[in-house]
Design a protein around this motif. Structure first.
Motif, PDB file in Angstrom:
ATOM      1  N   MET A  45       0.891  -1.149   0.000  1.00 15.13           N
ATOM      2  CA  MET A  45       0.000   0.000   0.000  1.00 15.13           C
ATOM      3  C   MET A  45       0.936   1.206   0.000  1.00 15.13           C
ATOM      4  SD  MET A  45      -3.029  -1.071   2.648  1.00 15.13           S
ATOM      5  CE  MET A  45      -1.949  -1.566   3.962  1.00 15.13           C
ATOM      6  N   VAL A  46       0.784   2.067  -0.986  1.00 18.73           N
ATOM      7  CA  VAL A  46       1.730   3.165  -1.161  1.00 18.73           C
ATOM      8  C   VAL A  46       0.969   4.477  -1.296  1.00 18.73           C
ATOM      9  CG1 VAL A  46       3.584   4.065  -2.631  1.00 18.73           C
ATOM     10  CG2 VAL A  46       3.264   1.593  -2.429  1.00 18.73           C
ATOM     11  N   ASN A  47       1.421   5.503  -0.556  1.00 17.95           N
ATOM     12  CA  ASN A  47       0.945   6.854  -0.810  1.00 17.95           C
ATOM     13  C   ASN A  47       2.166   7.761  -0.898  1.00 17.95           C
ATOM     14  OD1 ASN A  47       1.678   7.650   1.810  1.00 17.95           O
ATOM     15  ND2 ASN A  47      -0.383   7.494   2.615  1.00 17.95           N
ATOM     16  N   LYS A  48       2.006   9.035  -0.751  1.00 19.59           N
ATOM     17  CA  LYS A  48       3.109   9.978  -0.993  1.00 19.59           C
ATOM     18  C   LYS A  48       4.400   9.616  -0.275  1.00 19.59           C
ATOM     19  CE  LYS A  48       0.219  13.943  -1.961  1.00 19.59           C
ATOM     20  NZ  LYS A  48      -0.177  15.273  -1.550  1.00 19.59           N
ATOM     21  N   ASN A  49       4.333   9.327   1.008  1.00 19.34           N
ATOM     22  CA  ASN A  49       5.570   9.077   1.743  1.00 19.34           C
ATOM     23  C   ASN A  49       5.514   7.829   2.622  1.00 19.34           C
ATOM     24  OD1 ASN A  49       3.804  10.043   3.658  1.00 19.34           O
ATOM     25  ND2 ASN A  49       5.346  11.213   4.757  1.00 19.34           N
ATOM     26  N   GLN A  50       4.559   6.958   2.385  1.00 17.36           N
ATOM     27  CA  GLN A  50       4.403   5.770   3.217  1.00 17.36           C
ATOM     28  C   GLN A  50       4.280   4.522   2.358  1.00 17.36           C
ATOM     29  OE1 GLN A  50       0.792   5.610   5.517  1.00 17.36           O
ATOM     30  NE2 GLN A  50       1.688   4.236   7.023  1.00 17.36           N
ATOM     31  N   ILE A  51       4.931   3.443   2.814  1.00  7.80           N
ATOM     32  CA  ILE A  51       4.822   2.134   2.176  1.00  7.80           C
ATOM     33  C   ILE A  51       4.494   1.121   3.260  1.00  7.80           C
ATOM     34  CG2 ILE A  51       5.977   0.315   0.867  1.00  7.80           C
ATOM     35  CD1 ILE A  51       7.923   2.536  -0.131  1.00  7.80           C
TER      36      ILE A  51
ATOM     37  N   VAL B 188       7.806   4.815   6.695  1.00  3.96           N
ATOM     38  CA  VAL B 188       7.564   6.188   6.283  1.00  3.96           C
ATOM     39  C   VAL B 188       8.880   6.787   5.791  1.00  3.96           C
ATOM     40  CG1 VAL B 188       6.845   8.494   7.005  1.00  3.96           C
ATOM     41  CG2 VAL B 188       5.651   6.501   7.882  1.00  3.96           C
ATOM     42  N   ILE B 189       8.897   7.202   4.542  1.00  7.90           N
ATOM     43  CA  ILE B 189      10.089   7.778   3.934  1.00  7.90           C
ATOM     44  C   ILE B 189      10.418   9.096   4.631  1.00  7.90           C
ATOM     45  CG2 ILE B 189      11.057   8.696   1.777  1.00  7.90           C
ATOM     46  CD1 ILE B 189       9.002   6.739   0.381  1.00  7.90           C
TER      47      ILE B 189
ATOM     48  N   PRO C  13      11.538   5.960  10.703  1.00 11.56           N
ATOM     49  CA  PRO C  13      11.143   5.440   9.375  1.00 11.56           C
ATOM     50  C   PRO C  13      10.333   4.143   9.431  1.00 11.56           C
ATOM     51  CG  PRO C  13      13.441   6.089   9.378  1.00 11.56           C
ATOM     52  CD  PRO C  13      12.963   6.184  10.795  1.00 11.56           C
ATOM     53  N   VAL C  14      10.707   3.209  10.316  1.00  9.90           N
ATOM     54  CA  VAL C  14       9.927   1.978  10.439  1.00  9.90           C
ATOM     55  C   VAL C  14       8.939   2.189  11.585  1.00  9.90           C
ATOM     56  CG1 VAL C  14       9.966  -0.498  10.907  1.00  9.90           C
ATOM     57  CG2 VAL C  14      11.803   0.551   9.550  1.00  9.90           C
ATOM     58  N   LEU C  15       7.680   2.426  11.211  1.00  6.96           N
ATOM     59  CA  LEU C  15       6.648   2.651  12.233  1.00  6.96           C
ATOM     60  C   LEU C  15       6.320   1.361  12.971  1.00  6.96           C
ATOM     61  CD1 LEU C  15       4.178   5.089  10.462  1.00  6.96           C
ATOM     62  CD2 LEU C  15       6.001   5.619  12.077  1.00  6.96           C
TER      63      LEU C  15
ATOM     64  N   TRP D 270       7.526   1.947  16.501  1.00  4.91           N
ATOM     65  CA  TRP D 270       8.282   3.161  16.795  1.00  4.91           C
ATOM     66  C   TRP D 270       7.943   3.642  18.197  1.00  4.91           C
ATOM     67  CZ3 TRP D 270       6.129   7.698  18.375  1.00  4.91           C
ATOM     68  CH2 TRP D 270       4.748   7.792  18.249  1.00  4.91           C
ATOM     69  N   PHE D 271       6.720   3.405  18.628  1.00  3.63           N
ATOM     70  CA  PHE D 271       6.274   3.852  19.935  1.00  3.63           C
ATOM     71  C   PHE D 271       7.072   3.153  21.037  1.00  3.63           C
ATOM     72  CE2 PHE D 271       3.356   3.644  23.607  1.00  3.63           C
ATOM     73  CZ  PHE D 271       3.228   5.005  23.837  1.00  3.63           C
TER      74      PHE D 271
END
Length: 130
Positions: free
Chosen positions: A66-72, A92-93, A98-100, A122-123
């Motif tokens: 699933m890809v959008n502007k800055n996330q894969i 998230v680029i 970066p790795v959520l 990431w949390f």
């Protein structure tokens, strides 16, 4: 949701419906064993949501993106007899983290079940550093 297929039963379009109206139309494009689903509004403009990519071998989806502007968001499925091993990486680029998340698990059938094997977020990392 409405799914439209061609004569070979390949998906050609998926309509997402909210409150009785078409909200988003995903048009399918195929290249070898890969299907791309591109989002559009009912007027034909680009719709602000994910582009979906699926790699399918012999009626089994091995990978999805699933890809959008800055996330894969990457998902991998590995079939081993009656179990499907699963891995998901949410990336998230140029993000502060970066790795959520990174999750692994297994699907089983008869009865259907999912068991999470591991999850990292990431949390968790952020919480360890505070």
């Amino acid at each position: 949701m409405e799914i439209f297929r061609d004569k070979e039963k390949k998906v050609v379009q998926i309509n997402s419906i909210k409150e009785g109206e078409i909200d988003c139309i995903h048009q399918a494009y195929y290249e070898n064993d890969i299907m791309y689903l591109f989002p559009f509004s009912e007027t034909g403009c680009t719709y602000p949501t994910y582009i979906y990519v699926s790699k399918q071998i012999n009626d089994f989806i091995e990978e999805e993106y699933m890809v959008n502007k800055n996330q894969i968001i990457y998902e991998k499925y590995d079939r081993k007899k009656n179990v499907v091993k699963y891995e998901c990486v949410n990336y998230v680029i140029n993000g502060k983290y970066p790795v959520l998340s990174n999750e692994t698990g297994e699907f089983s059938f008869n009865p259907f079940d999912y068991k999470m094997k591991s999850i990292k977020s990431w949390f968790d990392k952020n919480r360890e550093n505070s």
